[in-house]
Design an enzyme around this catalytic site. Structure first.
Site, mmCIF file in Angstrom:
data_model
loop_
_atom_site.group_PDB
_atom_site.id
_atom_site.type_symbol
_atom_site.label_atom_id
_atom_site.label_comp_id
_atom_site.label_asym_id
_atom_site.label_seq_id
_atom_site.Cartn_x
_atom_site.Cartn_y
_atom_site.Cartn_z
ATOM 1 N N ASP A 1 -6.635 79.314 28.505
ATOM 2 C CA ASP A 1 -6.137 78.134 27.897
ATOM 3 C C ASP A 1 -5.496 77.146 29.068
ATOM 4 O O ASP A 1 -5.577 75.823 29.231
ATOM 5 C CB ASP A 1 -4.905 78.273 27.019
ATOM 6 C CG ASP A 1 -5.931 79.423 25.870
ATOM 7 O OD1 ASP A 1 -7.213 79.657 26.127
ATOM 8 O OD2 ASP A 1 -5.121 79.368 24.549
ATOM 9 N N GLU B 1 -1.296 91.877 25.540
ATOM 10 C CA GLU B 1 -1.610 91.109 25.218
ATOM 11 C C GLU B 1 -2.305 90.841 26.996
ATOM 12 O O GLU B 1 -3.271 90.661 27.678
ATOM 13 C CB GLU B 1 -1.562 89.534 25.544
ATOM 14 C CG GLU B 1 -2.762 88.550 25.305
ATOM 15 C CD GLU B 1 -1.864 87.400 24.515
ATOM 16 O OE1 GLU B 1 -0.594 86.948 24.042
ATOM 17 O OE2 GLU B 1 -3.209 85.888 24.112
HETATM 18 C C1 GLC Z 1 -5.687 82.817 23.830
HETATM 19 C C2 GLC Z 1 -6.471 82.947 25.305
HETATM 20 C C3 GLC Z 1 -7.880 83.182 24.683
HETATM 21 C C4 GLC Z 1 -7.915 84.345 23.556
HETATM 22 C C5 GLC Z 1 -7.234 84.126 22.197
HETATM 23 C C6 GLC Z 1 -7.306 85.356 21.155
HETATM 24 O O1 GLC Z 1 -6.304 81.215 22.995
HETATM 25 O O2 GLC Z 1 -6.537 82.008 25.929
HETATM 26 O O3 GLC Z 1 -8.990 83.990 25.504
HETATM 27 O O4 GLC Z 1 -9.258 84.597 23.170
HETATM 28 O O5 GLC Z 1 -6.168 83.583 23.166
HETATM 29 O O6 GLC Z 1 -7.010 86.153 21.674
#
Ligand code: GLC
Length: 416
Positions: free
Chosen positions: A158, A388
């Site tokens: 992101d 995460e």
């Molecule tokens: C964030 C991450 C993305 C992922 C999402 C859910 O947006 O950047 O890669 O898919 O979270 O985990």
């Protein structure tokens, strides 16, 4: 029984919401596209029925034009922003209006290899084929072989420094009030900044005003990046789709996909920059290379059989970035100005990125380097839990906890 495997499975149970898995409770309370593909590969190791369910439920969100959205809002939740009322899409069930890296067909082929169940694989193969056609039609209308992203969230990375220049052109004004929920769940210092969110939502407003029609969005987009990580994943998924097409006797599909794969292979090769020892994305608004040093530049290992010299240069560069780190692989080159080892995609190590890199290193004959990264990723997770992502300097588990794709990655890495 390995206790950590047991724990990983329990995380997937806890994050199950009825045949699909949320990335983690509260912070990400819906079904995410590439998360589910990684999770399906985890399930494929011990519960193939559940693995199929994961992909089938994702496909419920597929649009008529073939796009598989980045989020499927199967049921309401008020712990996440932006929800369906911000996206304003028209599919039968609420979804976001953008997509995410196409790991889906990679997962599907692995699952099919585990089951040989043609009846169950075929409809998912059809869905994947439709999606790949959408990528080429909607996101490479000029036929370059590289696919473009119209929103940073489509990359799955992101707030990567790779977007800093391109995103700075996007206004911070929004029609939709930005009411963040993420910073109520995890430390704000680990998350994208407010200004990033203003721009993310500006883009959502712009595309909603285009009724989410690809051609109108393409014309209006102030953010347009032909992206190397997504394209490399698309090529690997394309190879897997081609293999499934042959297995199912779909010869015409097979040649169609083979031709697309070939074009993409050459287009990726043209993005190699020997002076940087990396592949680069291209900012389609300015026409410039995106030279910010991020993990994306190494992901083509996954889908290309590269010359030995290129592999050597890539691996040397990866080693230089990893030097002195407690946990590899940092998503940004350590020490540069935009390097922030705890802030999301601006430095931390992510298990799923390591997974892609490990597969890529193996493909390119660097089995020992792959093994080192595999083992260290396993140790990082065993030390800190299924976080995460990880601070590469301290090894600390950061962001959301009890994360589904970290659990899936752990099981996959232990098994491979
Ligand atoms: C964030 C991450 C993305 C992922 C999402 C859910 O947006 O950047 O890669 O898919 O979270 O985990």
């Amino acid at each position: 029984m390995n206790l950590h495997i047991d724990q990983a499975k329990r995380i997937l149970v806890a994050n199950d919401r009825g045949g699909y898995t949320v990335p983690t409770d509260r912070l990400y309370p819906f079904q995410w596209n590439w998360d589910s593909a990684f999770v399906a590969m985890g399930f494929a190791l011990y519960d193939t029925d559940r693995a199929y369910r994961e992909l089938e439920r994702l496909v419920e969100g597929q649009w008529a034009d073939g796009m598989i959205p980045h989020i499927v809002f199967h049921q309401p939740s008020d712990t996440y922003f932006p929800g369906p009322n911000v996206w304003r899409t028209r599919h039968t069930i609420p979804t976001s209006g953008i997509t995410q890296p196409p790991v889906f067909a990679i997962a599907l082929r692995k699952l099919h290899e585990a089951t040989g169940d043609k009846t169950r694989t075929l409809p998912l193969y059809e869905a994947a084929l439709k999606w790949h056609r959408w990528w080429y039609a909607a996101r490479d209308p000029e036929g370059t072989g590289l696919v473009a992203l119209l929103h940073p969230w489509e990359s799955g990375s992101d707030n990567s420094p790779a977007w800093d220049i391109a995103l700075a052109r996007v206004p911070t004004t929004t029609d939709t009030p930005v009411v963040r929920k993420d910073t109520g769940h995890v430390n704000a210092l680990m998350r994208p900044r407010n200004e990033d969110y203003q721009r993310f939502i500006h883009l959502v407003d712009t595309y909603a005003a285009c009724d989410w029609e690809p051609a109108r969005q393409w014309a209006k987009a102030s953010f347009k990046v032909a992206e190397i990580q997504t394209t490399a994943i698309l090529l690997k998924a394309g190879e897997d789709l081609e293999a499934l097409a042959h297995e199912f006797g779909r010869m015409e599909d097979g040649s169609e996909i083979a031709a697309l794969n070939e074009k993409t292979r050459n287009a990726i090769l043209a993005q190699w920059r020997p002076d940087l020892s990396r592949f680069v994305s291209c900012d389609l608004v300015s026409g410039q290379d995106i030279v910010a040093p991020t993990q994306a530049g190494f992901i083509p290992l996954l889908s290309l059989d590269l010359d030995k010299a290129v592999v050597g240069a890539l691996v040397d560069e990866m080693k230089a970035w990893s030097k002195g780190m407690k946990v590899a692989f940092p998503t940004v080159k350590p020490g540069i100005d935009s390097w922030e080892p705890k802030r999301y995609w601006r430095g931390p190590a992510w298990a799923i990125i390591n997974w892609l890199l490990i597969d890529g290193l193996k493909r390119n004959g660097r089995v020992d380097d792959a093994e080192k990264l595999r083992k260290s990723t396993i140790s990082a997770i065993e030390a800190e839990g299924f976080a995460e992502y990880f601070d590469p300097v301290t090894g600390e588990g950061c962001g959301g906890l009890g994360f589904s794709w970290t659990a899936a990655a752990y099981m996959w890495l232990v098994a491979s």
